[in-house]
Design an enzyme around this catalytic site. Structure first.
Site, PDB file in Angstrom:
ATOM      1  N   ASN A 196     -10.024   5.331   2.618  1.00  0.00           N
ATOM      2  CA  ASN A 196      -9.003   5.001   1.624  1.00  0.00           C
ATOM      3  C   ASN A 196      -8.593   6.232   0.836  1.00  0.00           C
ATOM      4  O   ASN A 196      -8.269   7.249   1.411  1.00  0.00           O
ATOM      5  CB  ASN A 196      -9.481   3.844   0.734  1.00  0.00           C
ATOM      6  N   ASN A 244      -5.528   3.849   8.304  1.00  0.00           N
ATOM      7  CA  ASN A 244      -5.369   3.235   6.999  1.00  0.00           C
ATOM      8  C   ASN A 244      -4.692   4.228   6.052  1.00  0.00           C
ATOM      9  O   ASN A 244      -3.561   4.598   6.270  1.00  0.00           O
ATOM     10  CB  ASN A 244      -6.727   2.755   6.462  1.00  0.00           C
ATOM     11  N   GLU A 264       0.847  -1.202   0.000  1.00  0.00           N
ATOM     12  CA  GLU A 264       0.000   0.000   0.000  1.00  0.00           C
ATOM     13  C   GLU A 264       0.882   1.252   0.000  1.00  0.00           C
ATOM     14  O   GLU A 264       2.110   1.175   0.059  1.00  0.00           O
ATOM     15  CB  GLU A 264      -0.901   0.025   1.252  1.00  0.00           C
ATOM     16  N   ASP A 281     -10.233   1.338  -3.871  1.00  0.00           N
ATOM     17  CA  ASP A 281      -9.238   1.348  -2.785  1.00  0.00           C
ATOM     18  C   ASP A 281      -8.508   2.687  -2.798  1.00  0.00           C
ATOM     19  O   ASP A 281      -9.112   3.712  -2.572  1.00  0.00           O
ATOM     20  CB  ASP A 281      -8.302   0.154  -2.964  1.00  0.00           C
TER      21      ASP A 281
END
Length: 340
Positions: A176, A128, A23, A233
């Site tokens: 996200n 996140n 990520e 995402d």
């Protein structure tokens, strides 16, 4: 045959890093290095694309979920499971090897811990993805770790240059992708529990988003053999205002123009799903795409998706097939850097 005429292109495997949850990919034009994280390994990966050298730094936390280079200081602003932190410079990559040495590092400073400590400790929530606006403010979002729960416990926070922290959103499922239009007056946002991209009017002078609304819904199927699955995402912006959003569990990146029209789709063959793209390289004409292991987000099939967890890239240069679709006026864009 696909029931649409959207052009489809293929990214290629660049690094067989086999991340669990790759990520946060970001290009640093000052060093000409690419960085990304493997979230649950709490690792920061660094690649020199010109040489292929690759280094890995390991942090002593449950997660390392997000990183962004700083404007005038070395190192990064990063997020662990519950804290916004300052990280040191990455280890300079010098070796071309499929198994880089792992270097142990620690955060230099904790900037903020706005999430409820008990919910972080019992793994109800964690940080996140994040983003930075044109002034260098950092936005960092959290998510509910039980993605089937009916309650959305996540939040989106803004951390200002003077250290002020402000809750921007609550009742977030999985915070996200965050990106800003080239003029800084629009903010794009993804809560992956909703499977849509949202858009806000944005005031760069105050850091305030307003008038939240839907930008785009789920994309059409890639083709007859690859139906629409998963959710949006992470995302990045190019230099002409197009949004490029990864599809979790759906093996592609979707390019969308400012009108909300899909202009291209990029496959990551051999991987079950993309997590986030970014533009990088000397002229910002390469897209880099992180992916996750095939078992993430549901039952996996490593034999069918052997490159799940690897890093991909695709050329956007003047002679590339995708550039011929985007036109001569197209240009890439680097993510904004944190001014903290």
């Amino acid at each position: 045959m696909a029931s649409h005429t959207i052009p489809i292109f293929d990214a290629e495997v660049l690094v067989k890093c086999q991340n669990n949850l790759g990520e946060g990919v970001v290009w640093d034009s000052k060093t000409q290095l690419l960085h990304w994280v493997d979230i649950f390994a709490a690792q920061l990966h660094t690649l020199n694309p010109s040489t292929g050298a690759h280094s890995v730094d390991k942090y002593p936390s449950k997660c390392l979920t997000y990183i962004t280079p700083r404007t005038s200081q070395p190192g990064f602003i990063g997020a662990t499971e519950g804290a916004l932190v300052i990280l040191p410079e990455a280890t300079t990559p010098t070796e071309v090897t499929p198994t880089p040495k792992i270097n142990d590092k620690r955060p230099l400073k904790v900037l903020s811990e706005p999430l409820k400590a008990e919910l972080v400790k019992d793994e109800t929530i964690r940080f996140n993805d994040g983003g930075v606006d044109s002034k260098g403010r950092v936005f960092i979002g959290s998510m509910g770790q039980d993605e089937s729960a009916e309650v959305y416990p996540g939040e989106l926070w803004r951390y200002d240059l003077d250290g002020t922290q402000t809750k921007i959103l609550d009742q977030v499922g999985v915070s996200n992708g965050i990106g800003f239009s080239p003029d800084g007056k629009l903010m794009y946002y993804i809560d992956s529990r909703k499977d849509q991209i949202e858009i806000f009017n944005y005031d760069p002078s105050t850091g305030t988003p307003s008038d939240r609304r839907k930008f785009v819904s789920s994309p059409p199927a890639l083709d007859d053999a690859h139906p629409t699955e998963g959710v949006y995402d992470g995302l990045c912006m190019d230099g002409v205002g197009n949004v490029w959003a990864a599809r979790w569990r759906n093996g592609r990146v979707i390019g969308i123009n400012p009108k909300g029209e899909i202009i291209a789709m990029i496959r990551v063959r051999g991987s079950r799903g993309a997590t986030i793209p970014c533009f990088g390289g000397p002229n910002l004409e390469t897209m880099y795409i992180t992916t996750a292991a095939s078992h993430m987000g549901g039952p996996g099939d490593q034999a069918k998706y052997p490159n799940s967890g690897d890093l991909y890239s695709i050329d956007f240069g003047p002679e590339s097939p995708i550039r011929k679709v985007l036109g001569e006026g197209w240009k890439g864009a680097e993510r904004h850097r944190a001014s903290i």
